[in-house]
Design a protein around this motif. Structure first.
Motif, PDB file in Angstrom:
ATOM      1  N   VAL A  38     -41.848  40.734   7.348  1.00 27.28           N
ATOM      2  CA  VAL A  38     -41.538  42.063   6.829  1.00 27.28           C
ATOM      3  C   VAL A  38     -40.701  42.841   7.843  1.00 27.28           C
ATOM      4  O   VAL A  38     -41.085  42.972   9.009  1.00 27.28           O
ATOM      5  CB  VAL A  38     -42.820  42.857   6.501  1.00 27.28           C
ATOM      6  CG1 VAL A  38     -42.462  44.248   5.984  1.00 27.28           C
ATOM      7  CG2 VAL A  38     -43.658  42.116   5.469  1.00 27.28           C
ATOM      8  N   VAL A  39     -39.563  43.324   7.380  1.00 27.82           N
ATOM      9  CA  VAL A  39     -38.723  44.210   8.185  1.00 27.82           C
ATOM     10  C   VAL A  39     -39.060  45.626   7.764  1.00 27.82           C
ATOM     11  O   VAL A  39     -38.715  46.065   6.659  1.00 27.82           O
ATOM     12  CB  VAL A  39     -37.222  43.926   7.950  1.00 27.82           C
ATOM     13  CG1 VAL A  39     -36.370  44.872   8.779  1.00 27.82           C
ATOM     14  CG2 VAL A  39     -36.898  42.474   8.282  1.00 27.82           C
ATOM     15  N   ASP A  40     -39.788  46.328   8.610  1.00 27.47           N
ATOM     16  CA  ASP A  40     -40.241  47.661   8.237  1.00 27.47           C
ATOM     17  C   ASP A  40     -39.383  48.734   8.896  1.00 27.47           C
ATOM     18  O   ASP A  40     -38.693  48.491   9.876  1.00 27.47           O
ATOM     19  CB  ASP A  40     -41.708  47.868   8.597  1.00 27.47           C
ATOM     20  CG  ASP A  40     -41.960  47.765  10.103  1.00 27.47           C
ATOM     21  OD1 ASP A  40     -41.044  47.321  10.819  1.00 27.47           O
ATOM     22  OD2 ASP A  40     -43.058  48.110  10.542  1.00 27.47           O
ATOM     23  N   LEU A  41     -39.416  49.912   8.313  1.00 24.20           N
ATOM     24  CA  LEU A  41     -38.727  51.073   8.875  1.00 24.20           C
ATOM     25  C   LEU A  41     -39.783  52.112   9.190  1.00 24.20           C
ATOM     26  O   LEU A  41     -40.339  52.736   8.285  1.00 24.20           O
ATOM     27  CB  LEU A  41     -37.711  51.644   7.883  1.00 24.20           C
ATOM     28  CG  LEU A  41     -36.907  52.859   8.356  1.00 24.20           C
ATOM     29  CD1 LEU A  41     -36.083  52.509   9.600  1.00 24.20           C
ATOM     30  CD2 LEU A  41     -36.005  53.377   7.247  1.00 24.20           C
ATOM     31  N   PRO A  42     -40.123  52.294  10.483  1.00 27.96           N
ATOM     32  CA  PRO A  42     -41.188  53.247  10.825  1.00 27.96           C
ATOM     33  C   PRO A  42     -40.837  54.668  10.411  1.00 27.96           C
ATOM     34  O   PRO A  42     -39.671  55.068  10.429  1.00 27.96           O
ATOM     35  CB  PRO A  42     -41.289  53.113  12.354  1.00 27.96           C
ATOM     36  CG  PRO A  42     -40.030  52.463  12.793  1.00 27.96           C
ATOM     37  CD  PRO A  42     -39.529  51.648  11.651  1.00 27.96           C
ATOM     38  N   ALA A  43     -41.863  55.408  10.027  1.00 27.15           N
ATOM     39  CA  ALA A  43     -41.658  56.795   9.593  1.00 27.15           C
ATOM     40  C   ALA A  43     -40.992  57.630  10.673  1.00 27.15           C
ATOM     41  O   ALA A  43     -40.240  58.567  10.379  1.00 27.15           O
ATOM     42  CB  ALA A  43     -42.999  57.407   9.197  1.00 27.15           C
ATOM     43  N   ALA A  44     -41.242  57.264  11.934  1.00 31.12           N
ATOM     44  CA  ALA A  44     -40.656  58.025  13.045  1.00 31.12           C
ATOM     45  C   ALA A  44     -39.135  57.976  13.028  1.00 31.12           C
ATOM     46  O   ALA A  44     -38.458  58.827  13.616  1.00 31.12           O
ATOM     47  CB  ALA A  44     -41.179  57.473  14.372  1.00 31.12           C
ATOM     48  N   ALA A  45     -38.570  56.990  12.323  1.00 28.30           N
ATOM     49  CA  ALA A  45     -37.113  56.858  12.274  1.00 28.30           C
ATOM     50  C   ALA A  45     -36.465  58.052  11.583  1.00 28.30           C
ATOM     51  O   ALA A  45     -35.275  58.316  11.769  1.00 28.30           O
ATOM     52  CB  ALA A  45     -36.738  55.571  11.545  1.00 28.30           C
ATOM     53  N   PHE A  46     -37.248  58.777  10.774  1.00 23.65           N
ATOM     54  CA  PHE A  46     -36.683  59.889  10.012  1.00 23.65           C
ATOM     55  C   PHE A  46     -36.923  61.246  10.688  1.00 23.65           C
ATOM     56  O   PHE A  46     -36.601  62.282  10.122  1.00 23.65           O
ATOM     57  CB  PHE A  46     -37.285  59.911   8.596  1.00 23.65           C
ATOM     58  CG  PHE A  46     -36.925  58.700   7.791  1.00 23.65           C
ATOM     59  CD1 PHE A  46     -35.716  58.632   7.116  1.00 23.65           C
ATOM     60  CD2 PHE A  46     -37.789  57.618   7.718  1.00 23.65           C
ATOM     61  CE1 PHE A  46     -35.370  57.518   6.378  1.00 23.65           C
ATOM     62  CE2 PHE A  46     -37.453  56.494   6.976  1.00 23.65           C
ATOM     63  CZ  PHE A  46     -36.243  56.434   6.310  1.00 23.65           C
ATOM     64  N   THR A  47     -37.476  61.235  11.880  1.00 22.15           N
ATOM     65  CA  THR A  47     -37.754  62.505  12.558  1.00 22.15           C
ATOM     66  C   THR A  47     -36.477  63.174  13.058  1.00 22.15           C
ATOM     67  O   THR A  47     -36.437  64.386  13.212  1.00 22.15           O
ATOM     68  CB  THR A  47     -38.726  62.290  13.738  1.00 22.15           C
ATOM     69  OG1 THR A  47     -38.186  61.302  14.614  1.00 22.15           O
ATOM     70  CG2 THR A  47     -40.091  61.846  13.229  1.00 22.15           C
ATOM     71  N   ALA A  58     -29.784  49.182  11.851  1.00 18.86           N
ATOM     72  CA  ALA A  58     -30.625  48.267  12.633  1.00 18.86           C
ATOM     73  C   ALA A  58     -31.545  47.475  11.718  1.00 18.86           C
ATOM     74  O   ALA A  58     -31.764  46.277  11.923  1.00 18.86           O
ATOM     75  CB  ALA A  58     -31.445  49.061  13.657  1.00 18.86           C
ATOM     76  N   VAL A  59     -32.086  48.136  10.690  1.00 20.49           N
ATOM     77  CA  VAL A  59     -32.965  47.455   9.742  1.00 20.49           C
ATOM     78  C   VAL A  59     -32.189  46.386   8.986  1.00 20.49           C
ATOM     79  O   VAL A  59     -32.680  45.261   8.794  1.00 20.49           O
ATOM     80  CB  VAL A  59     -33.589  48.469   8.765  1.00 20.49           C
ATOM     81  CG1 VAL A  59     -34.227  47.754   7.574  1.00 20.49           C
ATOM     82  CG2 VAL A  59     -34.631  49.316   9.489  1.00 20.49           C
ATOM     83  N   ARG A  60     -30.977  46.720   8.539  1.00 18.20           N
ATOM     84  CA  ARG A  60     -30.164  45.733   7.821  1.00 18.20           C
ATOM     85  C   ARG A  60     -29.859  44.517   8.693  1.00 18.20           C
ATOM     86  O   ARG A  60     -29.897  43.377   8.230  1.00 18.20           O
ATOM     87  CB  ARG A  60     -28.867  46.380   7.329  1.00 18.20           C
ATOM     88  CG  ARG A  60     -29.042  47.202   6.061  1.00 18.20           C
ATOM     89  CD  ARG A  60     -27.709  47.597   5.470  1.00 18.20           C
ATOM     90  NE  ARG A  60     -27.092  48.676   6.234  1.00 18.20           N
ATOM     91  CZ  ARG A  60     -27.248  49.965   5.961  1.00 18.20           C
ATOM     92  NH1 ARG A  60     -28.005  50.335   4.941  1.00 18.20           N
ATOM     93  NH2 ARG A  60     -26.662  50.887   6.692  1.00 18.20           N
ATOM     94  N   GLN A  61     -29.604  44.760   9.979  1.00 21.49           N
ATOM     95  CA  GLN A  61     -29.311  43.644  10.881  1.00 21.49           C
ATOM     96  C   GLN A  61     -30.556  42.782  11.097  1.00 21.49           C
ATOM     97  O   GLN A  61     -30.480  41.549  11.115  1.00 21.49           O
ATOM     98  CB  GLN A  61     -28.801  44.176  12.233  1.00 21.49           C
ATOM     99  CG  GLN A  61     -28.378  43.087  13.205  1.00 21.49           C
ATOM    100  CD  GLN A  61     -27.287  42.197  12.643  1.00 21.49           C
ATOM    101  OE1 GLN A  61     -26.237  42.690  12.232  1.00 21.49           O
ATOM    102  NE2 GLN A  61     -27.513  40.884  12.629  1.00 21.49           N
ATOM    103  N   ARG A  62     -31.714  43.447  11.238  1.00 19.16           N
ATOM    104  CA  ARG A  62     -32.958  42.685  11.400  1.00 19.16           C
ATOM    105  C   ARG A  62     -33.254  41.843  10.167  1.00 19.16           C
ATOM    106  O   ARG A  62     -33.714  40.707  10.266  1.00 19.16           O
ATOM    107  CB  ARG A  62     -34.123  43.648  11.670  1.00 19.16           C
ATOM    108  CG  ARG A  62     -34.125  44.236  13.087  1.00 19.16           C
ATOM    109  CD  ARG A  62     -35.067  45.417  13.198  1.00 19.16           C
ATOM    110  NE  ARG A  62     -36.410  45.101  12.746  1.00 19.16           N
ATOM    111  CZ  ARG A  62     -37.275  46.000  12.263  1.00 19.16           C
ATOM    112  NH1 ARG A  62     -36.905  47.270  12.149  1.00 19.16           N
ATOM    113  NH2 ARG A  62     -38.482  45.626  11.887  1.00 19.16           N
ATOM    114  N   ALA A  63     -32.963  42.388   8.992  1.00 21.92           N
ATOM    115  CA  ALA A  63     -33.179  41.634   7.760  1.00 21.92           C
ATOM    116  C   ALA A  63     -32.252  40.429   7.691  1.00 21.92           C
ATOM    117  O   ALA A  63     -32.667  39.331   7.288  1.00 21.92           O
ATOM    118  CB  ALA A  63     -32.971  42.541   6.546  1.00 21.92           C
ATOM    119  N   THR A  64     -30.995  40.623   8.093  1.00 14.01           N
ATOM    120  CA  THR A  64     -30.037  39.511   8.107  1.00 14.01           C
ATOM    121  C   THR A  64     -30.491  38.420   9.063  1.00 14.01           C
ATOM    122  O   THR A  64     -30.454  37.228   8.750  1.00 14.01           O
ATOM    123  CB  THR A  64     -28.636  40.021   8.508  1.00 14.01           C
ATOM    124  OG1 THR A  64     -28.194  40.982   7.550  1.00 14.01           O
ATOM    125  CG2 THR A  64     -27.639  38.873   8.572  1.00 14.01           C
TER     126      THR A  64
END
Length: 275
Positions: A38-47, A58-64
């Motif tokens: 699972v490639v998650d996006l922590p809630a802190a990313a939106f602070t 970064a999430v898209r790259q991790r998923a790739t």
């Protein structure tokens, strides 16, 4: 019918005791083994709103990068004579795992030995997944040697719904075990209740082709059975503990302690649990 297992791969490249246990289990049961990262996006990313585009990139790259592991997974499966797919999900880890697990017979997860990896009081990723899953979960401590799995199974029987679910989930393993030991901690006042399976756990197992030795839990261990169960598992070289998880609320266990909490924190023996 072929059993289907799902193993959660928390870090890349795939590694660790959880993966070793899943491979051993799949080989032992002749089952299919899928993996989910699972490639998650922590809630802190939106602070910080200005940083959101960078976080999404970064999430898209991790998923790739994660999807690229599918070839390595296929090679690993082929080398062991197993079949199974490599899956990658985006979103909240617990939500995706509990949803995906509904389509499998068993979920395998590794439990970190550090508090940061999974809160010991029952609110970390593994704990929450067990609590929310509709399936049995094989929880593998990070430090578990996993030299064997399912040769000698120790069942912690309490007569509870959770206990029954765990035993039912473990039946394919129990049928192949060389030895099954039941530590019966059910209370006398519970024996007249209508429980599933029958509160005569030895008789119920026998109808399912499982021969078991049944012993009553020591009276002195009843207030806090966790240490006694782990001591018995070590003394008798059990390589798997089957037990219900959270017979009372997680909040109660956080305040009062409990068998699930103790074993999640202390056990180096894999545990097949169900809530």
């Amino acid at each position: 019918m072929t059993l289907e297992l799902l193993v959660h791969i928390a870090r890349l490249p795939p590694q660790g005791a959880g993966l070793r246990a899943a491979l051993s289990l799949a080989a032992r049961l002749g089952s299919r083994l899928d993996a989910l990262h699972v490639v998650d996006l922590p809630a802190a990313a939106f602070t910080v709103p200005e940083a959101v585009p960078m976080q999404l990139d970064a999430v898209r790259q991790r998923a790739t990068d994660a999807k690229a592991v599918s070839g390595d997974w296929a090679t690993l499966m082929a080398a062991r004579g197993l079949k199974g797919n490599w899956r990658v999900g985006n979103g909240d880890t617990v939500t995706l795992l509990t949803h995906a697990a509904a389509g499998y017979d068993l979920l395998v997860m590794e439990r970190s030995s550090t508090m940061r990896g999974d809160a010991p009081v029952g609110f970390g990723i593994v704990s929450r997944t067990v609590f929310g899953s509709s399936r049995g979960v094989l929880v593998v401590p990070e430090a578990a040697p996993v030299e064997t799995l399912g040769e000698h199974v120790l069942i912690a029987w309490s007569g509870s719904r959770e206990s029954a679910l765990a035993v039912r989930s473990s039946l394919p393993l129990l049928r192949k075990a060389a030895r099954v030991t039941v530590i019966d901690g059910s209370r006398d006042e519970d024996l007249g209740t209508c429980a599933l399976p029958d509160t005569d756990i030895c008789g119920w197992l026998d109808t399912h082709g499982v021969k078991a030795e049944v012993r009553r839990l020591d009276e002195g261990a009843r207030p806090s059975p966790g240490p006694a169960l782990l001591e018995t598992a070590h003394a008798e070289k059990a390589d798997l503990i089957v037990m219900g998880a959270w017979g009372r609320s997680r909040l109660s266990e956080m305040v009062l302690g409990g068998t699930t909490r103790y074993l999640f924190m202390q056990s180096d023996v894999p545990m097949l649990v169900a809530h």
